[in-house]
Design a protein around this motif. Structure first.
Motif, PDB file in Angstrom:
ATOM      1  N   HIS A  30      40.836  65.480  39.061  1.00 33.02           N
ATOM      2  CA  HIS A  30      41.843  64.318  39.489  1.00 33.02           C
ATOM      3  C   HIS A  30      43.365  64.748  39.369  1.00 33.02           C
ATOM      4  O   HIS A  30      44.110  64.220  39.840  1.00 33.02           O
ATOM      5  N   GLY A  50      37.190  52.544  44.213  1.00 31.43           N
ATOM      6  CA  GLY A  50      36.104  52.664  43.338  1.00 31.43           C
ATOM      7  C   GLY A  50      35.004  53.612  43.415  1.00 31.43           C
ATOM      8  O   GLY A  50      34.997  54.156  44.491  1.00 31.43           O
ATOM      9  N   LYS A  56      37.513  53.288  33.907  1.00 31.66           N
ATOM     10  CA  LYS A  56      38.790  53.077  34.786  1.00 31.66           C
ATOM     11  C   LYS A  56      38.816  52.012  35.764  1.00 31.66           C
ATOM     12  O   LYS A  56      39.723  51.511  35.806  1.00 31.66           O
TER      13      LYS A  56
HETATM   14  O1  BF8 Z   1      39.429  57.801  39.737  1.00 29.00           O
HETATM   15  S1  BF8 Z   1      36.618  56.140  42.254  1.00 29.00           S
HETATM   16  S2  BF8 Z   1      33.895  58.060  40.495  1.00 29.00           S
HETATM   17  S3  BF8 Z   1      36.599  59.894  41.054  1.00 29.00           S
HETATM   18  S4  BF8 Z   1      36.647  56.591  38.587  1.00 29.00           S
HETATM   19 FE1  BF8 Z   1      35.690  58.696  39.359  1.00 29.00          FE
HETATM   20 FE2  BF8 Z   1      35.436  56.289  40.382  1.00 29.00          FE
HETATM   21 FE3  BF8 Z   1      35.350  58.165  41.917  1.00 29.00          FE
HETATM   22 FE4  BF8 Z   1      38.610  59.222  40.875  1.00 29.00          FE
HETATM   23 NI1  BF8 Z   1      38.201  56.377  40.434  1.00 29.00          NI
END
Ligand code: BF8
Length: 661
Positions: free
Chosen positions: A260, A443, A555
């Motif tokens: 990241h 996501g 997240k």
């Molecule tokens: O911050 S989209 S699997 S890479 S949490 Fe992870 Fe989900 Fe992919 Fe990036 Ni976001």
């Protein structure tokens, strides 16, 4: 069922399928296999497990309504939810903190390889944060910006500086509810405090604070992280790129950057073209170094340097199976521990770099900003040294083209030119019904939501077919890229109004806006639209919705919550992890709607989610007294070919389906 047929159900991505077949032949165990072998815990997966203290864990299932201490299902479920929000907010915000620390070090001369790249952005951020600019050097301004940003993490802050970007009405809603976010660290710590044994025992109260903590992510750590990345590495503008495993090179050293943090990935990009590194690669028989990215750091380097996307979250282990990856350089977040086991079977070196994330079995080269370029070169030399160890190379040939890198600044410029930057054309075309609304589709991938990338692309296609403009980030953006959905040609899949606007303005109907921290860019666009007027006064008035089609990370729970707390109805597709308490589910949907004007839906039924989201968009249009959406009003020329749901294969072959025929 034969193995091959079974694998076909796991992904819609042809390269992922090709590599899964190789895994099956080579006896490689990946997340796809582990998801089959290891079923989700039925107690934890509905938030029925309380482990706030060590008299338990208590499982609140069957006839058990309370834990040993008397905590109810609702309290336990709300605690589990709030803790997920805190985990996600902490991850994004700590990323933002590191960006601020890098800016500070760069301005104080302790990180000589980092420079202020976008002075205009620095001036804009300084102005917003109340930092004096007149008669001062960029370094002096940058230092103060970094210090103000860092102050936003403190516990003495009364409210985050960045909430000034929200429309006045939204700020008032937060104030009235008592959820205006204060210091980032404070709100996250307070979640942990409230949800430890014997503290907050009211589900609604816990969930209000979950919203407050999530706002420190969207309007705090993520937003300042995005701003400072732009200051240090440049604000993105449209860039052409390529995606999928065919971007690997047969005659160059392939280095995959996964994780990241742009501080690391940008430096590796810089080092890869350094003559010293190129010469070193040549000395080992390679033509040079070829970079490609996985997960959000991939979006960061794509947007700013056009570095190709290799894949998204679920494909990380598969990269090594190609036999063509000399090193996978990882830092923080979304890095599977399973990588090391797969790497043992091939020649790939897993190089971990973050002092916050050591990985047993990996080669650890600690990255620090003070010696950034040298460390980046050391990492690349390690990869180059590994090139002669390549044996059986099996690179899938599939590649797709894309256009990425739409920052909110660029969208603003694109719509109004440098003379009159404005979101007015977008607002007007939503108001007149050419564009029905907007959807943020963002996501992760999730090994329990298969086929991989199917939900992601289905929702995007359904939105644009219905004249709903899509903005995308994170692993959804990568899924779209791999399936050709980030090209202007995709306007052939769009409805008539959206297609006309895309043709006129010259934008694709699916707009790549970056990594997951860049969801803050989406908040900024929505906030500016509300401030400009024409779609109500608040973000919750706009015909806009959010989706996380294959989410899996804490997240994502934090993002979903701050998007809802900002007034945008959001659908998290997949099983409902909070279903053990109908009371909590009601509080997230009806309760949040009463409080902040939007609901957080955990919805297993994909088609229902799409239908409900479109109904919400139409209801918002009606509430604003806009013309009802009518797909037949615009762009009915002979050349117009109405889109219908078309598989990517059919789309690639030019076999579009005419609506209603
Ligand atoms: O911050 S989209 S699997 S890479 S949490 Fe992870 Fe989900 Fe992919 Fe990036 Ni976001």
């Amino acid at each position: 069922m034969p193995e091959e047929k079974k694998l076909e159900k796991k992904t819609i991505d042809p390269t992922t399928l090709e590599l899964l077949n190789i895994c099956a032949a080579d006896g490689i165990n990946t997340v796809f296999d582990r998801a089959e072998a290891l079923k989700a815990c039925p107690i934890g997966s509905t938030a029925a497990c309380c482990h706030s203290c060590f008299m338990g864990p208590c499982r609140l299932t069957g006839k058990t309504e309370v834990g040993l201490c008397g905590a109810t299902r609702a309290t336990v479920t709300a605690r589990n939810y709030a803790r997920a929000v805190a985990g996600g907010a902490a991850a994004h915000s700590d990323h933002g903190r590191d960006m601020a620390l890098t800016l500070l070090a760069a301005c104080e001369g302790h990180a000589p390889d980092y420079k202020i790249k976008d002075e205009a952005k620095l001036m804009a951020v300084a102005k917003m944060l109340g930092v004096k600019t007149e008669g001062r050097s960029m370094e002096e301004i940058g230092k103060d910006v970094a210090l103000v940003a860092l102050d936003n993490f403190s516990s003495t802050k009364k409210e985050l500086d960045y909430i000034k970007r929200a429309p006045a009405k939204r700020q008032q809603i937060w104030k009235n509810l008592g959820i205006t976010p204060r210091g980032i660290d404070r709100e996250v710590v307070e979640v942990l405090h409230r949800t430890t044994m014997g503290v907050d025992q009211d589900a609604e109260h816990i969930m209000d604070h979950a919203m407050r903590a999530s706002l420190t992510d969207g309007w705090g750590g993520s937003m300042l992280g995005t701003d400072i990345s732009d200051v240090l590495f440049g604000t993105p503008g449209p860039v052409k790129g390529r995606a999928n495993f065919g971007v690997l090179s047969t005659d160059e050293v392939n280095v995959i950057i996964h994780g990241h943090h742009p501080t690391l990935s940008m430096m590796i990009v810089e080092a890869a073209s350094d003559p010293e590194i190129v010469a070193y690669a040549k000395s080992k028989g390679a033509k040079g170094v070829n970079l490609a990215g996985i997960c959000c750091t991939a979006n960061e380097i794509l947007m700013r340097h056009g570095v190709p996307l290799l894949g998204n979250f679920l494909t990380q282990e598969l990269a090594m199976v190609t036999g063509a990856v000399e090193a996978m350089v990882v830092d923080i977040q979304c890095v599977m521990e399973g990588l090391v086991e797969v790497a043992k079977k091939y020649h790939t070196q897993i190089i971990s770099t973050s002092p916050k994330a050591k990985i047993a079995g990996s080669t650890y080269i600690e990255f620090d900003e003070e010696h950034a370029l040298k460390i980046a070169k050391d990492i690349l030399k390690k990869a180059i040294d590994n090139y002669p160890n390549r044996k059986n190379v099996r690179i899938p040939t599939y590649v797709d083209n894309l256009v990425a890198g739409f920052s909110h600044e660029y969208i603003n410029y694109m719509l109004g030119g440098s003379f009159r930057q404005s979101f007015r054309p977008l607002i007007d075309n939503i108001a007149n019904g050419r564009i029905r609304g907007a959807a943020g589709v963002v996501g992760c991938n999730n090994a329990r939501v298969l086929p991989h990338d199917d939900n992601q692309t289905y929702i995007v296609k359904e939105m644009i077919k219905n004249d709903i403009l899509v903005v995308t980030t994170g692993c959804n953006a990568i899924a779209c890229a791999k399936q050709g959905l980030l090209t202007p040609e995709v306007m052939n899949l769009a409805g008539p109004g959206l297609r006309e606007i895309c043709q006129t303005i010259g934008i694709p109907p699916v707009i790549h806006m970056g990594s997951c921290v860049d969801n803050s860019r989406i908040l900024t666009v929505l906030a500016q639209c509300a401030t400009e007027g024409g779609l109500g006064e608040d973000m919750s008035d706009a015909p806009a919705v959010g989706f996380a089609p294959e989410w899996m990370s804490e997240k994502a729970v934090s993002i979903g919550t701050y998007v809802v707390a900002s007034g945008v109805n959001t659908w998290m597709i997949g099983h409902n992890p909070y279903s053990n308490s109908p009371e909590v589910v009601k509080l997230m949907t009806e309760g949040y709607t009463k409080k902040v004007g939007a609901a957080l839906h955990f919805e297993p039924d994909l088609k229902k989610a799409v239908k409900d989201a479109i109904a919400v968009i139409d209801a918002k249009r009606a509430a604003l007294k806009l013309d009802p959406y009518d797909p037949n009003r615009y762009a009915r020329s002979d050349t117009y070919f109405p889109a219908d749901y078309t598989s990517f294969k059919a789309f690639a072959e030019g076999r579009y389906t005419r609506s209603g025929t």
